[in-house]
Design an enzyme around this catalytic site. Sequence first.
Site, PDB file in Angstrom:
ATOM      1  N   ASP A 144       0.801  -1.073  -0.082  1.00  0.00           N
ATOM      2  CA  ASP A 144      -0.081  -0.037  -0.038  1.00  0.00           C
ATOM      3  C   ASP A 144       1.040   1.276  -0.140  1.00  0.00           C
ATOM      4  OD1 ASP A 144      -3.080   0.691   1.677  1.00  0.00           O
ATOM      5  OD2 ASP A 144      -1.916   1.904   0.154  1.00  0.00           O
TER       6      ASP A 144
HETATM    7  C1  GLC Z   1      -4.293   4.502   0.137  1.00  0.00           C
HETATM    8  C2  GLC Z   1      -5.148   3.359   0.398  1.00  0.00           C
HETATM    9  C3  GLC Z   1      -5.479   2.221  -0.769  1.00  0.00           C
HETATM   10  C4  GLC Z   1      -5.268   2.887  -1.924  1.00  0.00           C
HETATM   11  C5  GLC Z   1      -3.788   3.334  -2.134  1.00  0.00           C
HETATM   12  C6  GLC Z   1      -3.709   4.080  -3.522  1.00  0.00           C
HETATM   13  O1  GLC Z   1      -3.259   4.662   1.148  1.00  0.00           O
HETATM   14  O2  GLC Z   1      -4.799   2.661   1.705  1.00  0.00           O
HETATM   15  O3  GLC Z   1      -6.638   1.593  -0.315  1.00  0.00           O
HETATM   16  O4  GLC Z   1      -5.508   1.783  -3.118  1.00  0.00           O
HETATM   17  O5  GLC Z   1      -3.224   4.307  -1.279  1.00  0.00           O
HETATM   18  O6  GLC Z   1      -4.359   5.261  -3.807  1.00  0.00           O
END
Ligand code: GLC
Length: 737
Positions: A262
């Site tokens: 993430d």
């Molecule tokens: C965010 C979220 C995730 C998302 C990613 C990209 O922090 O936790 O769900 O897909 O970043 O935006």
Amino acid sequence: MKTIELKELLMDMSVLEKIGQLVQFSGEFFESQDVTYGPQQKLGISQEIVDLAGSVLNVTGAETTRKIQMNQMAKQPHHIPMLFMSDIIYGYKTIYPNPLGLGATWNPELVAQACEMAAKEAAASGNHVTFAPMVDVIHDARWGRCLESPGEDPILNSSIAQAMVYGFQKNLSTGSGQIACLKHFAAYGGVEAGREYNTVDMSMSNLFQNYLPPYKAAIDAGCKMIMTSLSSLNGIPCTADSWLLKDILREKWGFDGVIISDYAAIRELVSHGVAIDNKEASLKALMAGVDIDMQSSCYSNELESLVTDGILDEDKITEAAWKVLKLKNELGLFENPFYGASKKLEDKNILSQENRKLARNLCEESLVLLKNDNNVLPLDITKKIALLGPYADCQDMLGMWAVHADNSKTVTLKDGIKKYLGSNLNCTKGVDLVDDIKYLQGMWDFTSEEVQDILSASKNNASEMNVALTLAKESDYVVIAVGEQSKESGEAASKTNLHLSDSQIELIDKVHKLNKKIVLIVISGRPLVLEDILEKVDALLYAWFPGTEAGDAIANILFGKVSPSGRLSISFPRNEGQLPIYYSQLPTGRPANSNSARFTSRYIDSQLDPLFPFGYGLSYSEVRYKDVQLSKATYSVDEELEIQITLVNEGVKSVKEVIQVYFNDPVASLSQPVKRLVAFKKVKVDAQKQYKLIISIPSYKLKFFNNKGDAVFEKGTFNIYVGRNVHDCIKLSCEYI
Ligand code: GLC
């Protein structure tokens, strides 16, 4: 490209080129003219590694993605195409209800169609991978990310997960699908106290029984990518947890796709306190099995020196790069680096009437009627109706994760209701969604215009409320549309207070005192605490963040064109003190109900049960369950349980009923929940008709997970419950011998 050719490409790549395939940066690294002063200064990454990056985050648009793809490939020694990845969680441009609403449809087939539609829109805009489905099981409405989850139950979440993976990936081979990236692995929904990014700590049986099944279901449905959770599980951050990512995901479940971290999760291993610096964080993440580093400088700045210092074997980098190249090759990007990107298709597909209709149908099926005293709904179009509240005429009804959508395309409630009432509708806001400008500005970096728009009623303060009350006095019925501001749910939106704002409560209270029939519509990404206003309204319709077609879908339900068929996929608390609350609780040694004696498992200052239980929802005709019986009383393990059911619609409206089947294993080697959902079926039952069906359940579905993470079946008595929600069931029993 043939596998042998892909292998040759891989062998010909330098270690830095291979590292490039393992890094993902956000759009500004590729779109801004002068990148030397752009964001990488914040990340401290070199232009060299940006030019080798293998994927980009949240950049869409046929022409934009084509330009960036061409530029990036031209810079690369081997001209390797990038993957474009975006958050398309519940729609790309045509937005359908947020996933808590998708769960409330109990209609996986319809959800799959919506994801297929979203994939076509996104593919036309040059996207390849969507960071969905998010299937984290949730038990705590204080967590803002309830917005993104189908709900509290592993079986229902598994069904929605499979449907979303199927829908997104169905048309991959024809250039109009999206690779599904399942998230957040694992058990992010179990954050302690519903506090964002907080610790997750649970027993193995709870993890395997209640939290892992939806991820497994998505993988079994063929999802090709998975995102690690930002949280830690039992003390180990998921992004560095080789037991989770290798032993379970790869070895036990056979996942052979790509694992992406993430956002900045690898760098955050230092904050978690399991790595002393970015170098150690990079080593831990790669060794745990994370292939792509999203938006941190770890892999880009540390992996090469780990190899030259003899700490990391280059083969580990090669293995990860190979997975990324294989995925690109599966999409055919080496032959066509633009995949489905097409301005013509964008213009034709995006927000088409067909897409809007699908979003409207899905929204209609997501709406949950929680109260309808004296059948005040459906509304009579000959009556005078006042439409009040902050959501009466508001287009911001898409929720935080509709990141690529345009609010201006949303059908407002006023638009939708006017189609039924014409000029016979009086509408005004009355009050704002939030009362405190500091709270509003603290939750999001709104522009001053946005703040003015959100707080437009409080500018003229009392007069707005008086206008609203005047309209109410002149009307037969009052529809009041309230809820959360769209940024109050979603990532980093944990709340301790789940009540409506004071001014919204005041509006409801003042209209109630006029002795008017009130239909309350709540727009929110999560369950709100409504016990304090429930007695003051005659009908309550829960609409989640309903999406682009909000107004038309809600109006179709209000005026009876469509009968409400949504059922809650999450328990609604009476108060925040009850959280976490969920139906599949263990019985404890002193089971209680709200009237139990003191020394039982209950609260002395609150009722025990939720305000509205899991699976609950009303319709415009009640369906009677008749002749509900098991095919026999005793089964052997290899026999399927057969439940015969007859549904009788004695009403005047055709409805869709969600038959729910729960079970309980009253005596086992591990204490078992009072109920667990095991099967469900949504069926149409026409007015004055009856519908007979059989639901079959294989015995393996009655297994439970022990604290070794093994699924076990124990013979003996099983209680089976069949009904319209988890509390309103017919109890049957059977014996497995
Ligand atoms: C965010 C979220 C995730 C998302 C990613 C990209 O922090 O936790 O769900 O897909 O970043 O935006």
